[in-house]
Design a protein around this motif. Structure first.
Motif, PDB file in Angstrom:
ATOM      1  N   LEU A 314      -5.453  52.455  37.660  1.00  0.00           N
ATOM      2  CA  LEU A 314      -5.496  51.767  38.938  1.00  0.00           C
ATOM      3  C   LEU A 314      -4.985  52.645  40.070  1.00  0.00           C
ATOM      4  O   LEU A 314      -5.185  52.342  41.240  1.00  0.00           O
ATOM      5  N   LEU A 315      -4.328  53.759  39.743  1.00  0.00           N
ATOM      6  CA  LEU A 315      -3.814  54.675  40.751  1.00  0.00           C
ATOM      7  C   LEU A 315      -4.712  55.896  40.918  1.00  0.00           C
ATOM      8  O   LEU A 315      -4.279  56.920  41.421  1.00  0.00           O
ATOM      9  N   ASN A 316      -5.944  55.794  40.527  1.00  0.00           N
ATOM     10  CA  ASN A 316      -6.862  56.917  40.630  1.00  0.00           C
ATOM     11  C   ASN A 316      -7.192  57.174  42.107  1.00  0.00           C
ATOM     12  O   ASN A 316      -7.768  56.325  42.777  1.00  0.00           O
ATOM     13  N   ILE A 317      -6.797  58.334  42.590  1.00  0.00           N
ATOM     14  CA  ILE A 317      -7.043  58.646  44.001  1.00  0.00           C
ATOM     15  C   ILE A 317      -7.973  59.852  44.144  1.00  0.00           C
ATOM     16  O   ILE A 317      -7.883  60.616  45.106  1.00  0.00           O
ATOM     17  N   ASP A 318      -8.893  59.995  43.189  1.00  0.00           N
ATOM     18  CA  ASP A 318      -9.855  61.083  43.299  1.00  0.00           C
ATOM     19  C   ASP A 318     -10.890  60.844  44.385  1.00  0.00           C
ATOM     20  O   ASP A 318     -11.737  61.699  44.649  1.00  0.00           O
ATOM     21  N   CYS A 319     -10.814  59.672  45.057  1.00  0.00           N
ATOM     22  CA  CYS A 319     -11.733  59.396  46.162  1.00  0.00           C
ATOM     23  C   CYS A 319     -11.487  60.310  47.354  1.00  0.00           C
ATOM     24  O   CYS A 319     -12.317  60.377  48.269  1.00  0.00           O
ATOM     25  N   PHE A 320     -10.349  61.034  47.359  1.00  0.00           N
ATOM     26  CA  PHE A 320     -10.038  61.898  48.495  1.00  0.00           C
ATOM     27  C   PHE A 320     -10.375  63.355  48.220  1.00  0.00           C
ATOM     28  O   PHE A 320      -9.922  64.246  48.946  1.00  0.00           O
ATOM     29  N   LEU A 321     -11.149  63.599  47.176  1.00  0.00           N
ATOM     30  CA  LEU A 321     -11.596  64.961  46.914  1.00  0.00           C
ATOM     31  C   LEU A 321     -12.476  65.486  48.033  1.00  0.00           C
ATOM     32  O   LEU A 321     -12.436  66.674  48.363  1.00  0.00           O
ATOM     33  N   ASP A 322     -13.273  64.587  48.609  1.00  0.00           N
ATOM     34  CA  ASP A 322     -14.193  64.982  49.682  1.00  0.00           C
ATOM     35  C   ASP A 322     -13.510  64.759  51.030  1.00  0.00           C
ATOM     36  O   ASP A 322     -13.926  63.932  51.832  1.00  0.00           O
ATOM     37  N   ALA A 323     -12.409  65.469  51.261  1.00  0.00           N
ATOM     38  CA  ALA A 323     -11.655  65.379  52.517  1.00  0.00           C
ATOM     39  C   ALA A 323     -11.274  66.788  52.923  1.00  0.00           C
ATOM     40  O   ALA A 323     -10.142  67.242  52.686  1.00  0.00           O
ATOM     41  N   PRO A 324     -12.173  67.533  53.536  1.00  0.00           N
ATOM     42  CA  PRO A 324     -11.932  68.964  53.796  1.00  0.00           C
ATOM     43  C   PRO A 324     -10.790  69.229  54.775  1.00  0.00           C
ATOM     44  O   PRO A 324     -10.236  70.331  54.774  1.00  0.00           O
ATOM     45  N   ASN A 325     -10.423  68.246  55.607  1.00  0.00           N
ATOM     46  CA  ASN A 325      -9.360  68.456  56.593  1.00  0.00           C
ATOM     47  C   ASN A 325      -8.039  67.798  56.206  1.00  0.00           C
ATOM     48  O   ASN A 325      -7.121  67.724  57.037  1.00  0.00           O
ATOM     49  N   LEU A 326      -7.919  67.314  54.970  1.00  0.00           N
ATOM     50  CA  LEU A 326      -6.673  66.685  54.537  1.00  0.00           C
ATOM     51  C   LEU A 326      -5.560  67.728  54.465  1.00  0.00           C
ATOM     52  O   LEU A 326      -5.682  68.744  53.786  1.00  0.00           O
ATOM     53  N   ARG A 327      -4.454  67.453  55.186  1.00  0.00           N
ATOM     54  CA  ARG A 327      -3.344  68.406  55.247  1.00  0.00           C
ATOM     55  C   ARG A 327      -2.004  67.780  54.862  1.00  0.00           C
ATOM     56  O   ARG A 327      -1.102  68.510  54.443  1.00  0.00           O
ATOM     57  N   GLU A 328      -1.835  66.480  55.013  1.00  0.00           N
ATOM     58  CA  GLU A 328      -0.547  65.840  54.767  1.00  0.00           C
ATOM     59  C   GLU A 328      -0.713  64.721  53.741  1.00  0.00           C
ATOM     60  O   GLU A 328      -1.572  63.854  53.892  1.00  0.00           O
ATOM     61  N   VAL A 329       0.144  64.731  52.721  1.00  0.00           N
ATOM     62  CA  VAL A 329       0.169  63.704  51.684  1.00  0.00           C
ATOM     63  C   VAL A 329       1.611  63.209  51.577  1.00  0.00           C
ATOM     64  O   VAL A 329       2.503  63.952  51.152  1.00  0.00           O
ATOM     65  N   LEU A 330       1.837  61.957  51.959  1.00  0.00           N
ATOM     66  CA  LEU A 330       3.176  61.369  51.973  1.00  0.00           C
ATOM     67  C   LEU A 330       3.183  60.160  51.049  1.00  0.00           C
ATOM     68  O   LEU A 330       2.501  59.169  51.305  1.00  0.00           O
ATOM     69  N   LEU A 331       3.944  60.252  49.980  1.00  0.00           N
ATOM     70  CA  LEU A 331       3.996  59.192  48.976  1.00  0.00           C
ATOM     71  C   LEU A 331       5.378  58.569  48.880  1.00  0.00           C
ATOM     72  O   LEU A 331       5.690  57.916  47.893  1.00  0.00           O
ATOM     73  N   LEU A 332       6.179  58.762  49.902  1.00  0.00           N
ATOM     74  CA  LEU A 332       7.544  58.237  49.909  1.00  0.00           C
ATOM     75  C   LEU A 332       7.888  57.824  51.328  1.00  0.00           C
ATOM     76  O   LEU A 332       7.824  58.637  52.248  1.00  0.00           O
ATOM     77  N   ARG A 333       8.243  56.528  51.490  1.00  0.00           N
ATOM     78  CA  ARG A 333       8.608  56.027  52.811  1.00  0.00           C
ATOM     79  C   ARG A 333       9.986  56.574  53.193  1.00  0.00           C
ATOM     80  O   ARG A 333      10.930  56.510  52.412  1.00  0.00           O
ATOM     81  N   PRO A 334      10.154  57.099  54.418  1.00  0.00           N
ATOM     82  CA  PRO A 334      11.460  57.647  54.822  1.00  0.00           C
ATOM     83  C   PRO A 334      12.545  56.583  54.815  1.00  0.00           C
ATOM     84  O   PRO A 334      12.355  55.470  55.308  1.00  0.00           O
ATOM     85  N   GLY A 335      13.708  56.911  54.242  1.00  0.00           N
ATOM     86  CA  GLY A 335      14.852  56.022  54.273  1.00  0.00           C
ATOM     87  C   GLY A 335      14.787  54.838  53.342  1.00  0.00           C
ATOM     88  O   GLY A 335      15.624  53.945  53.405  1.00  0.00           O
ATOM     89  N   VAL A 336      13.805  54.790  52.421  1.00  0.00           N
ATOM     90  CA  VAL A 336      13.656  53.659  51.504  1.00  0.00           C
ATOM     91  C   VAL A 336      13.787  54.173  50.074  1.00  0.00           C
ATOM     92  O   VAL A 336      13.316  55.267  49.745  1.00  0.00           O
ATOM     93  N   ALA A 337      14.423  53.363  49.248  1.00  0.00           N
ATOM     94  CA  ALA A 337      14.552  53.735  47.838  1.00  0.00           C
ATOM     95  C   ALA A 337      13.179  53.926  47.210  1.00  0.00           C
ATOM     96  O   ALA A 337      12.294  53.096  47.367  1.00  0.00           O
ATOM     97  N   TYR A 338      12.994  55.041  46.485  1.00  0.00           N
ATOM     98  CA  TYR A 338      11.678  55.366  45.977  1.00  0.00           C
ATOM     99  C   TYR A 338      11.401  54.666  44.645  1.00  0.00           C
ATOM    100  O   TYR A 338      12.290  54.305  43.892  1.00  0.00           O
ATOM    101  N   VAL A 339      10.116  54.482  44.403  1.00  0.00           N
ATOM    102  CA  VAL A 339       9.645  53.848  43.170  1.00  0.00           C
ATOM    103  C   VAL A 339       8.752  54.848  42.445  1.00  0.00           C
ATOM    104  O   VAL A 339       7.789  55.363  43.020  1.00  0.00           O
ATOM    105  N   ASP A 340       9.084  55.132  41.223  1.00  0.00           N
ATOM    106  CA  ASP A 340       8.333  56.107  40.432  1.00  0.00           C
ATOM    107  C   ASP A 340       7.118  55.423  39.818  1.00  0.00           C
ATOM    108  O   ASP A 340       7.183  54.849  38.743  1.00  0.00           O
ATOM    109  N   ILE A 341       5.986  55.471  40.550  1.00  0.00           N
ATOM    110  CA  ILE A 341       4.765  54.859  40.028  1.00  0.00           C
ATOM    111  C   ILE A 341       3.778  55.904  39.528  1.00  0.00           C
ATOM    112  O   ILE A 341       2.859  55.589  38.783  1.00  0.00           O
ATOM    113  N   PHE A 342       3.971  57.168  39.920  1.00  0.00           N
ATOM    114  CA  PHE A 342       3.069  58.215  39.476  1.00  0.00           C
ATOM    115  C   PHE A 342       3.693  58.896  38.248  1.00  0.00           C
ATOM    116  O   PHE A 342       4.300  59.967  38.330  1.00  0.00           O
TER     117      PHE A 342
END
Length: 593
Positions: A314-342
């Motif tokens: 359900l966490l398959n994010i291969d839909c972003f393979l076709d994103a030639p200008n992708l530069r930033e990937v943020l998987l953690l909200r600033p200042g919030v306790a993180y959840v290990d889902i990956f």
């Protein structure tokens, strides 16, 4: 007395006796002239917020003078002729209303005191003739105020200034509905808002955004209108679904299907839970559609604990393979306790990491390392590890372009080499820092931030490896004593002018709860000595944050007595009750990645 006169007198006496006992004869005061009628040319300005032209401005000013003269005549006729008791009643009412309005501006209209006094000071509780006079007077005053509002400068701002204000509000406001609100000021502001397509580029899809009568007024028409107003501008799409349910799921997919055809304009995509991975998971649909994202530059995905109970596909994010200008990937909200889902690297490795320049996530250490091995142009990253890393060292990963690094687990530094590093943020221990600096050979390090530090081994040697350091920030751990030998040694080492000769700013955050008041003088003396030793150097700013338990301690306040033309020293008491000591938040000063 003749008979006719006696007859008239008797008739008058009979009429007097027939009158009611409470009836009195009074002379009716003269009535003021009728309320002046506004000129027809300004009627539309009273009903709208449109800007007046020069001719209308002169007519409005003349009409205001006429209304003010009428109000003076009315008060002379009705108010000045009242008894002292009635006049005093009106005065008291005005004072009560002023006090109530001041409280409303300070605490809001829903305050319990305000709600109670609104009923207590109600005009309906005044004598009827007093209430009638107050209402008539307030109507006249409101008419004058409405005319003066027409002359307000906000109605006559230049178009260029309005456009500048609209863009500043869009950039700084956290309220996504601000374009809709600003477009209601008047027709000129609305025209400027409609003309600027960038104001409508952020589109929020979620029940929190459409919270008023959501199920009755389905917002798809609002979404379609906003897409139309944004024209060809790159979009920031923010999926923020707060309510989970069958009805909400249907609404979500209608909105989702409305915005997906515009994916070629998506520049910034935020997936903000709590999503239901089975019913409102946009990743599933994007995986099936495999759309093209030619403009996508930033991807944010903030999930919650709900995802921990579902399988990894359900966490398959291969839909972003076709994103030639992708530069930033943020998987953690600033200042919030993180959840290990990956849990598995396969969930993230489908992203084109070789082109990513900014990365922030909370994943196991092995996932971080696998991602870093694939990056070639990474310039900024924050590496959070849910559990401490216990891996044995391996060949360090070269990050040649990395400028900003924030690691929560210091052992990760044993796996990294960053020769171009400018800013380092590290938590807890400094043990791996020395070997990391030797290995990376970072002569251009300008900023060092130590968060929740509890041990400072070889701190002076670390600073000697950073001759270009300009900003130093140290935050003590909550379980370390202020008078601990390592803390005092740290402060003593900072007095050496050969360490950090280019230091410009110093920030000290003391949230320690352990303290020995008998030896606190040594701690305060060490801080004062450090500040005194830097008054003739390059240091320009010193920010000292202290726990609220020393809010009124004179030894802490003495630290602000340093007066120097070039050095600014400020003590900030966290959660202080003294408004004059309020200062910038510590995390704003740190500005971690």
């Amino acid at each position: 007395m003749s008979f006719p006169l006696a007859l008239v007198a008797g008739f008058a006496l009979l009429c007097y006796k027939s009158l009611p006992r409470n009836w009195t004869i009074s002379v009716r005061p003269r009535s003021p002239p009728a309320v002046p009628v506004p000129p027809p040319s300004i009627l539309h300005l009273l009903a709208t917020n449109d800007a007046p032209d020069d001719t209308e401005i002169s007519r409005i000013e003349e009409y205001i003078l006429t209304l003010e003269a009428h109000l003076i005549d009315w008060e002379t006729t009705h108010i000045d002729s009242l008894s002292p008791e009635s006049y005093r009643t009106i005065q008291v009412y005005d004072w009560e209303v002023q006090d109530l309005n001041r409280r409303i501006r300070r605490v809001g209209s829903q305050d319990s005191f305000v709600l109670w006094h609104k009923d207590e000071f109600s005009i309906d509780k005044k004598p009827r003739h007093i209430a009638m006079l107050i209402r008539e007077r307030d109507v006249l005053r409101k008419s004058i105020a409405n005319c003066r509002n027409i002359l307000a400068p906000i109605r006559r701002l230049p178009v260029e200034l309005i456009s500048k204000i609209l863009r500043l509000v869009r950039a700084q406001s956290t309220e996504e509905s601000s374009p809709w609100i600003l477009a209601h000021i008047n027709s000129q502001w609305r025209a400027c808002a409609i003309q600027d397509a960038s104001l409508w580029s952020k589109i929020v899809i979620g029940t929190d955004y459409y919270r008023q009568n959501f199920k009755q007024n389905f917002p798809v028409q609002i979404l379609m209108l906003q897409l139309k107003l944004s024209r060809c501008t790159p979009l920031h799409i923010h999926f923020k679904w707060g309510c989970i349910g069958k009805t909400d799921a249907r609404h979500f997919w209608v909105l989702f299907n409305t915005v997906v055809p515009h994916c070629s304009r998506w520049e910034h995509l935020t997936l903000d839970g709590p999503f239901d991975p089975l019913t409102t998971n946009p990743l599933t649909s994007l995986h099936l559609l495999r759309p093209h994202f030619p403009l996508l530059h930033r991807l944010e995905f903030y999930a919650d604990e709900t995802w921990l109970h579902y399988p990894a596909p359900l966490l398959n994010i291969d839909c972003f393979l076709d994103a030639p200008n992708l530069r930033e990937v943020l998987l953690l909200r600033p200042g919030v306790a993180y959840v290990d889902i990956f849990h598995s690297p396969s969930a993230l490795l489908s992203i084109p990491w070789e082109q990513i320049t900014r990365y922030r996530a909370a994943v196991p250490a092995q996932v971080h390392l696998e991602i870093l091995r694939r990056t070639k142009t990474l310039r900024e990253c924050q590496l959070m590890v849910p559990t401490p890393s216990v891996q044995s060292p391996s060949t360090p990963i070269l990050l040649a372009a990395l400028h900003r690094l924030h690691v929560d687990d210091p052992t990760l530094l044993d796996f990294i080499t960053a020769p171009a590093l400018r800013e380092l943020f590290i938590s807890h221990s400094l043990t791996p820092v020395l070997s990391f600096l030797y290995r990376s050979d970072t002569p251009q390090l300008t900023s060092l931030t130590i968060l929740r530090g509890h041990s400072f081994p070889k701190f002076a040697e670390i600073l000697r490896l950073c001759p270009t350091l300009r900003h130093l920030c140290i935050s003590l751990s909550i379980d370390i004593a202020r008078t601990d030998s390592c803390v005092l040694a740290l402060l003593t080492s900072l007095r050496d002018p050969e360490l950090c000769p280019e230091l410009v700013s110093f920030c000290w955050n003391d949230i320690s709860s352990s303290v020995d008041s008998t030896t606190f003088d040594a701690y305060a003396s060490a801080l004062c000595s450090f500040v005194a030793s830097r008054t003739t150097g390059t240091l320009r700013s010193v920010l000292l944050y202290f726990d609220h338990e020393y809010e009124y301690d004179p030894r802490i306040d003495e630290l602000t007595e340093w007066e120097h033309d070039k050095l600014f020293v400020r003590v900030v008491h966290m959660r202080s009750s003294r408004a004059s000591e309020a200062g910038p938040l510590f995390w704003e000063v740190v500005n971690a990645p």
